[in-house]
Write a protein that holds these residues in place. Sequence first.
Motif, PDB file in Angstrom:
ATOM      1  N   ILE A  92      44.253  89.843 -78.961  1.00 42.01           N
ATOM      2  CA  ILE A  92      45.261  90.976 -78.895  1.00 42.01           C
ATOM      3  C   ILE A  92      45.947  90.827 -77.674  1.00 42.01           C
ATOM      4  O   ILE A  92      47.251  91.061 -77.672  1.00 42.01           O
ATOM      5  CB  ILE A  92      44.345  92.532 -78.893  1.00 42.01           C
ATOM      6  N   HIS A  93      45.223  90.514 -76.424  1.00 41.88           N
ATOM      7  CA  HIS A  93      46.023  90.348 -75.290  1.00 41.88           C
ATOM      8  C   HIS A  93      46.958  89.168 -75.370  1.00 41.88           C
ATOM      9  O   HIS A  93      48.314  89.392 -75.087  1.00 41.88           O
ATOM     10  CB  HIS A  93      45.041  89.728 -74.226  1.00 41.88           C
ATOM     11  N   ARG A  94      46.992  88.278 -76.259  1.00 39.78           N
ATOM     12  CA  ARG A  94      47.765  87.145 -76.489  1.00 39.78           C
ATOM     13  C   ARG A  94      49.005  87.795 -77.292  1.00 39.78           C
ATOM     14  O   ARG A  94      50.163  87.388 -76.950  1.00 39.78           O
ATOM     15  CB  ARG A  94      46.980  85.848 -77.129  1.00 39.78           C
ATOM     16  N   LYS A  95      48.587  88.171 -78.275  1.00 38.73           N
ATOM     17  CA  LYS A  95      49.701  88.635 -79.072  1.00 38.73           C
ATOM     18  C   LYS A  95      50.538  89.769 -78.717  1.00 38.73           C
ATOM     19  O   LYS A  95      51.768  89.863 -78.975  1.00 38.73           O
ATOM     20  CB  LYS A  95      49.226  89.211 -80.481  1.00 38.73           C
ATOM     21  N   LEU A  96      50.020  90.680 -77.574  1.00 43.46           N
ATOM     22  CA  LEU A  96      50.872  91.746 -77.244  1.00 43.46           C
ATOM     23  C   LEU A  96      52.198  91.098 -76.455  1.00 43.46           C
ATOM     24  O   LEU A  96      53.081  91.689 -76.117  1.00 43.46           O
ATOM     25  CB  LEU A  96      49.981  92.568 -76.298  1.00 43.46           C
ATOM     26  N   LYS A  97      51.871  89.735 -75.978  1.00 42.85           N
ATOM     27  CA  LYS A  97      52.964  89.162 -75.216  1.00 42.85           C
ATOM     28  C   LYS A  97      54.384  88.872 -76.006  1.00 42.85           C
ATOM     29  O   LYS A  97      55.290  89.073 -75.470  1.00 42.85           O
ATOM     30  CB  LYS A  97      52.357  87.788 -74.472  1.00 42.85           C
ATOM     31  N   LEU A 126      59.460  94.610 -80.403  1.00 41.85           N
ATOM     32  CA  LEU A 126      59.314  95.811 -79.790  1.00 41.85           C
ATOM     33  C   LEU A 126      60.312  96.789 -80.653  1.00 41.85           C
ATOM     34  O   LEU A 126      60.205  98.026 -80.534  1.00 41.85           O
ATOM     35  CB  LEU A 126      59.788  95.715 -78.336  1.00 41.85           C
ATOM     36  N   VAL A 127      61.345  95.995 -81.214  1.00 45.01           N
ATOM     37  CA  VAL A 127      62.605  96.789 -81.963  1.00 45.01           C
ATOM     38  C   VAL A 127      61.624  97.665 -83.268  1.00 45.01           C
ATOM     39  O   VAL A 127      62.291  98.712 -83.588  1.00 45.01           O
ATOM     40  CB  VAL A 127      63.489  95.890 -82.368  1.00 45.01           C
ATOM     41  N   SER A 128      60.790  97.177 -83.627  1.00 42.05           N
ATOM     42  CA  SER A 128      60.210  97.932 -84.883  1.00 42.05           C
ATOM     43  C   SER A 128      59.066  99.039 -84.440  1.00 42.05           C
ATOM     44  O   SER A 128      58.452  99.626 -85.145  1.00 42.05           O
ATOM     45  CB  SER A 128      59.546  97.028 -85.970  1.00 42.05           C
ATOM     46  N   ASN A 152      56.931 102.193 -83.820  1.00 39.65           N
ATOM     47  CA  ASN A 152      56.963 103.267 -84.812  1.00 39.65           C
ATOM     48  C   ASN A 152      55.544 103.784 -84.681  1.00 39.65           C
ATOM     49  O   ASN A 152      54.527 103.189 -84.768  1.00 39.65           O
ATOM     50  CB  ASN A 152      57.480 102.670 -86.359  1.00 39.65           C
ATOM     51  N   PRO A 153      55.482 105.079 -84.573  1.00 39.74           N
ATOM     52  CA  PRO A 153      54.357 105.940 -84.620  1.00 39.74           C
ATOM     53  C   PRO A 153      53.456 105.927 -85.822  1.00 39.74           C
ATOM     54  O   PRO A 153      52.123 106.265 -85.711  1.00 39.74           O
ATOM     55  CB  PRO A 153      54.522 107.306 -84.042  1.00 39.74           C
ATOM     56  N   THR A 154      54.164 105.573 -86.969  1.00 36.05           N
ATOM     57  CA  THR A 154      53.418 105.492 -88.243  1.00 36.05           C
ATOM     58  C   THR A 154      52.795 104.138 -88.427  1.00 36.05           C
ATOM     59  O   THR A 154      51.588 103.876 -88.943  1.00 36.05           O
ATOM     60  CB  THR A 154      54.287 105.917 -89.392  1.00 36.05           C
ATOM     61  N   TYR A 155      53.750 103.218 -88.439  1.00 41.04           N
ATOM     62  CA  TYR A 155      53.012 101.835 -88.305  1.00 41.04           C
ATOM     63  C   TYR A 155      54.262 100.920 -87.686  1.00 41.04           C
ATOM     64  O   TYR A 155      55.306 101.192 -87.922  1.00 41.04           O
ATOM     65  CB  TYR A 155      52.944 101.247 -89.671  1.00 41.04           C
ATOM     66  N   SER A 156      53.723 100.179 -86.761  1.00 39.74           N
ATOM     67  CA  SER A 156      54.478  98.948 -86.222  1.00 39.74           C
ATOM     68  C   SER A 156      53.456  97.744 -85.727  1.00 39.74           C
ATOM     69  O   SER A 156      52.399  98.406 -85.283  1.00 39.74           O
ATOM     70  CB  SER A 156      55.284  99.349 -85.384  1.00 39.74           C
ATOM     71  N   PRO A 157      53.793  96.560 -85.608  1.00 44.61           N
ATOM     72  CA  PRO A 157      52.827  95.671 -85.064  1.00 44.61           C
ATOM     73  C   PRO A 157      52.435  96.239 -83.509  1.00 44.61           C
ATOM     74  O   PRO A 157      51.299  95.916 -83.126  1.00 44.61           O
ATOM     75  CB  PRO A 157      53.790  94.633 -84.835  1.00 44.61           C
TER      76      PRO A 157
END
Length: 269
Positions: free
Chosen positions: A103-108, A112-114, A116-121
């Motif tokens: 998760i640390h790796r993927k957060l980099k 960010l454009v998508s 959203n509080p219902t679903y977003s990566p």
Amino acid sequence: MINETKQCQPNLINETEAQNQSELTRRDVLLMGAVTASTLFTSKAVAKAASQASIVDTSSSAEPYIAKDFAHLLSKKLEGLSQSQISQHLKLYQGYVKKANEIHRKLKDVDLVSANPTYSPLRELLVEQSYALNGAIYHEYYFANLGGKGGEATGDLRAALDDRFGNWSKFADYLKAAGKSMRGWVIVGYNTRINRIETFGLDLHNVYTPANIVPILVLDVYEHAYMVDYGIDRAKYLDAFMQNIDWEIAAKRFMAAIKNPCCLVEPVA
Ligand SMILES: [Fe+2]
């Protein structure tokens, strides 16, 4: 929590160093203001503690979280907890560390454009970041406070527990009842907001997690912690847990917490 000067983890502090700190009386503990207490810990000691992070590698490694070695729990006979139970539990812990790194790796590079509080990566990674990281950290507290002889705490920790719960029997009953009530964790922690010991419960690694609580004793009540040995009989597991508590470790955490209460620095204008 990476490379922060102040960190809310007493196990980051060298336990020998903590043990060597002068003993405080019960009255000292109760009267000690948090800010005053913090001055006992020099910035040099804080920097040293930060360099001894348990699962955080502050080097340039791509994988910042490193699983701690709890193999000693397999080589010693734990009262009522089998090697198979501990072995499988340790594998589960290692999985949380692995996922925390992923998760640390993927957060980099997350989109960010998508957002959203219902679903977003980004939302999903942020939610599961707390789950994976707490899963790793709470297991480290748990395994580290296993392997002892059980019995009763002594010294300042005992005084603080007696002050909160009345006597040892009441504390033990409270702890086991809390263990029967929660679905994930029971934390006997130092509440830095009021400078007292209290018991907290979590249903998941990241559900009902209070801020600024320093874990002193951590009890895992997920079914995976005892199903191998006890099936669904949690009460027997709780009795076994009590017999294996390392109260010396808990006492060191307590002393570290009262000498270096975290997150109590006043906001800087
Ligand atoms: Fe667990």
